[in-house]
Design a protein around this motif. Structure first.
Motif, mmCIF file in Angstrom:
data_model
loop_
_atom_site.group_PDB
_atom_site.id
_atom_site.type_symbol
_atom_site.label_atom_id
_atom_site.label_comp_id
_atom_site.label_asym_id
_atom_site.label_seq_id
_atom_site.Cartn_x
_atom_site.Cartn_y
_atom_site.Cartn_z
ATOM 1 N N ASN A 1 -16.244 108.460 42.747
ATOM 2 C CA ASN A 1 -15.422 109.156 41.932
ATOM 3 C C ASN A 1 -14.330 109.733 42.705
ATOM 4 O OD1 ASN A 1 -16.983 107.623 40.268
ATOM 5 N ND2 ASN A 1 -18.589 108.862 40.795
ATOM 6 N N ALA A 2 -14.274 109.910 43.674
ATOM 7 C CA ALA A 2 -13.076 111.161 43.860
ATOM 8 C C ALA A 2 -11.606 110.284 43.941
ATOM 9 C CB ALA A 2 -13.134 111.386 45.305
ATOM 10 N N GLY A 3 -11.368 109.390 43.750
ATOM 11 C CA GLY A 3 -10.182 109.231 44.063
ATOM 12 C C GLY A 3 -9.864 107.128 44.296
ATOM 13 N N SER A 4 -8.482 107.180 44.869
ATOM 14 C CA SER A 4 -8.413 104.990 45.573
ATOM 15 C C SER A 4 -8.057 105.619 46.739
ATOM 16 C CB SER A 4 -7.130 104.771 44.066
ATOM 17 O OG SER A 4 -6.050 106.107 44.949
ATOM 18 N N THR A 5 -7.887 106.594 47.136
ATOM 19 C CA THR A 5 -7.503 106.361 48.681
ATOM 20 C C THR A 5 -8.783 106.608 50.043
ATOM 21 O OG1 THR A 5 -6.836 109.107 49.236
ATOM 22 C CG2 THR A 5 -4.827 107.339 48.636
ATOM 23 N N ALA A 6 -8.856 106.441 50.592
ATOM 24 C CA ALA A 6 -9.804 106.870 52.173
ATOM 25 C C ALA A 6 -9.981 108.323 52.217
ATOM 26 C CB ALA A 6 -9.494 106.419 53.319
ATOM 27 N N ASP A 7 -8.724 109.290 52.179
ATOM 28 C CA ASP A 7 -8.690 110.203 52.207
ATOM 29 C C ASP A 7 -9.256 111.039 51.342
ATOM 30 O OD1 ASP A 7 -7.606 112.662 53.648
ATOM 31 O OD2 ASP A 7 -5.839 113.350 51.731
#
Length: 178
Positions: free
Chosen positions: A125-131
């Motif tokens: 759930n932290a976003g859409s990128t690996a970073d």
């Protein structure tokens, strides 16, 4: 040195051995499928590689040395890969395919014969990128950077520790805990 026993992988002296190398596998079970955890998961391990340069073929190509891997299905799986960065200095790479989308990060600067405690977190759930989704911590410090390896999912759904069950995919060192 470790306070408790460790398992030595692929040194030729282990009591536990398979025809194509030494590894531990845990049969597929819903409790170890990351897709059953909507918020993500973390992996914690302590390891010491005997020789990062051992992770190359005799012709100079790099092996995909899987420290651990797990596939839930054909669109969901992950792998922790150990590789040689040159001069026998190593790296850890985490690759995941989540609902058919690939993410990868790595951490560099590991030396043979040293013990490292590593935690990898994956936050769905932290976003859409690996970073945003992947963090790698070594000795409590976040030290991951972008990676572009590209995951090759395991063809079996068992959790494997120490290998990818291939004649070229074996970790060469000690695993203290996982």
């Amino acid at each position: 040195s470790p306070a408790t026993p460790v398992m030595l992988f692929n040194s030729g002296t282990d009591a536990v051995s398979q025809l194509d190398g030494e590894y531990i596998w845990v049969p597929d079970n819903p409790s170890v499928r990351f897709t059953n955890f909507p918020n993500g998961f973390s992996i914690h391990f302590r390891f010491s590689c005997l020789n990062f340069a051992q992770h190359f073929t005799s012709t100079g190509g790099q092996y995909s040395r899987r420290f651990a891997s797990k596939s839930d299905d054909e669109n969901n799986g992950w792998a922790v890969i150990v590789n040689d960065l040159g001069n026998n200095v190593g790296g850890i790479e985490f690759n995941i395919m989540d609902a058919g989308i690939q993410y990868a990060k790595k951490s560099n600067g590991y030396y043979p014969g040293m013990w490292y405690q590593v935690v990898i977190t994956y936050d769905r759930n932290a976003g859409s990128t690996a970073d945003e989704r992947i963090k790698i911590y070594t000795a409590g410090q976040e030290n991951s950077v972008a990676a572009t390896f590209g995951i090759i999912l395991s063809t079996t759904f068992n959790l494997r520790i120490g290998a990818r069950s291939s004649t070229t995919g074996f970790f060469y060192g000690y695993i203290h805990d996982f």
